[in-house]
Enzyme design. Sequence first.
Site, short mmCIF file in Angstrom:
data_model
loop_
_atom_site.label_atom_id
_atom_site.label_comp_id
_atom_site.label_asym_id
_atom_site.label_seq_id
_atom_site.Cartn_x
_atom_site.Cartn_y
_atom_site.Cartn_z
N LYS A 281 0.83 -1.20 0.00
CA LYS A 281 0.00 0.00 0.00
C LYS A 281 0.87 1.26 0.00
CE LYS A 281 -3.83 -1.95 2.75
NZ LYS A 281 -4.94 -1.72 1.80
N ASP A 351 -3.00 -7.45 -1.85
CA ASP A 351 -3.74 -6.51 -1.01
C ASP A 351 -5.23 -6.80 -1.02
OD1 ASP A 351 -4.00 -4.39 0.74
OD2 ASP A 351 -4.21 -2.89 -0.85
N ARG A 355 -10.56 -11.40 1.48
CA ARG A 355 -11.38 -12.47 0.89
C ARG A 355 -10.67 -13.81 0.94
NH1 ARG A 355 -11.52 -8.98 -4.46
NH2 ARG A 355 -11.28 -7.46 -2.78
#
Length: 497
Positions: A281, A351, A355
């Site tokens: 990120k 990233d 899930r």
Amino acid sequence: MDFTASAAQLLNIKADSLILPTGPQLKDSADALDKSLDGAISSLIKAGDFSGSSGETLVMHIPGVSGKRIILLGTAGANSQQQQIKVIGAGAAALLKTPSVKAVWVGEGLSDDSEWQAGIVARSIQAASYQYAPVPKSVKKSKPKKLKNLTYWAPSKADATAAKKGLIYGAAVGNGMNAARQLGNLPANICTPSFIAAEAKALTKGQASSRAKSRAKVSTSVLSEAQMRKLKMGSLLSVSAGSVEPGHLIVIKYQGTKASTKPVVLVGKAVTFDTGGISLKPGGGMDEMKYDMCGGASVIGVINALIETQMAVNVVAIIPAVENMPNGNATKPGDVVTSMSGQTIEVLNTDAEGRLILCDALTYAERFKPDTVIDIATLTGAVISALGKVTAGLLSNDDQLAEQLLSSGTRSGDRAWRLPLYEEYDELLKSNFADIANIGGPQAGTITAACFLARFTKKYKWAHLDVAGTAWLSGAAKGSTGRPVPILMDYLRSKAG
């Protein structure tokens, strides 16, 4: 903090403060109170000091009466439940700014539903009382510095009886929100996957110490990485592979009714810090990635509230807890991993890790033969683009479940908005090298993330709450909100026997 309800003569109840909800036209108790004060309230309204508009507050200091002050709380225009909740929140904030030890809340001027209104009052006061504790005692209830007792005054004995139920429920929800907030606000060097596992175990220990007073059974088990490896949870383990902090699958069972009743399973994402992994990120705002475990924190908050209310419902909480870090062992973009379900996943972006841990937890949920499954996750930035910081995203494979959650959101003020799960979105997850890719491209990110999860929920009724926009606030008000504890508790209350 003690909450009581009473239908006794209002002016005979001794307190430091009296909260009086009213519009510009004084009615019922507001009118009677004004007359007892020789028109002091109506004089303020005529002078323009108080207009009675929604959420407006004014503190009146009244010498020589049982209460030291009256907090006027404006109600004009507060016609919806959402507006009424905001008004009550403003009243709670105004009350806690005073040095009151005892207070009376007049249960008139807003809703005719005494149980609902009293519940929101108790919840709002508990939530407004939250104070961050830097010492990691995350499940400890927040306590107001001064306020010790609040009496909810109702116009009749029947209303007072209903209000008592609401106060018990609302206080528990507020405490559950605060427990979730405290976990969310702790720094990631303290709130690790192992720390969350320890907190979950502490729930069981606390319940055991009060077993004589409770009928619900609560137990916690924690699966290690070795145990998850035996279960072939390759997707979940692919996320924790890059961290020195071991991952855990935390399972909390709350049995509040007969064992034969199918449980509601709550699956809460708990990435205790999310760097993005190899798909790193940007640095700006990365400190807020400690909040990527707020789904798991909210589930623990719900269990706290269930224990406090002893609600007659069976719930299984599953919390996959990991840290997403880049190192030599970390999963790389393009890697293919095998989930517990046997489906293979091409990891195009590390990233999109939430899930990956949720899919194995959702497969694990099958063994509990659930009535319904709801997963809660700070899953996508796309949901903020779609819905902002106001409402959670809701996606479901069952229309009735979705409608029940939407209703619970409206009733609790913790709203959600439903998005579609059309087949055309699912097609965006095609992979040339695996059964499914973990991202679907730049469009409809919230929906494609839910489509990914839907591949693992075909054996039961399932709903997904994307709370990336609602679980915490940024800027000057930075901090965890405790959402979606209210919507989840309202839903569970509707299921309770």
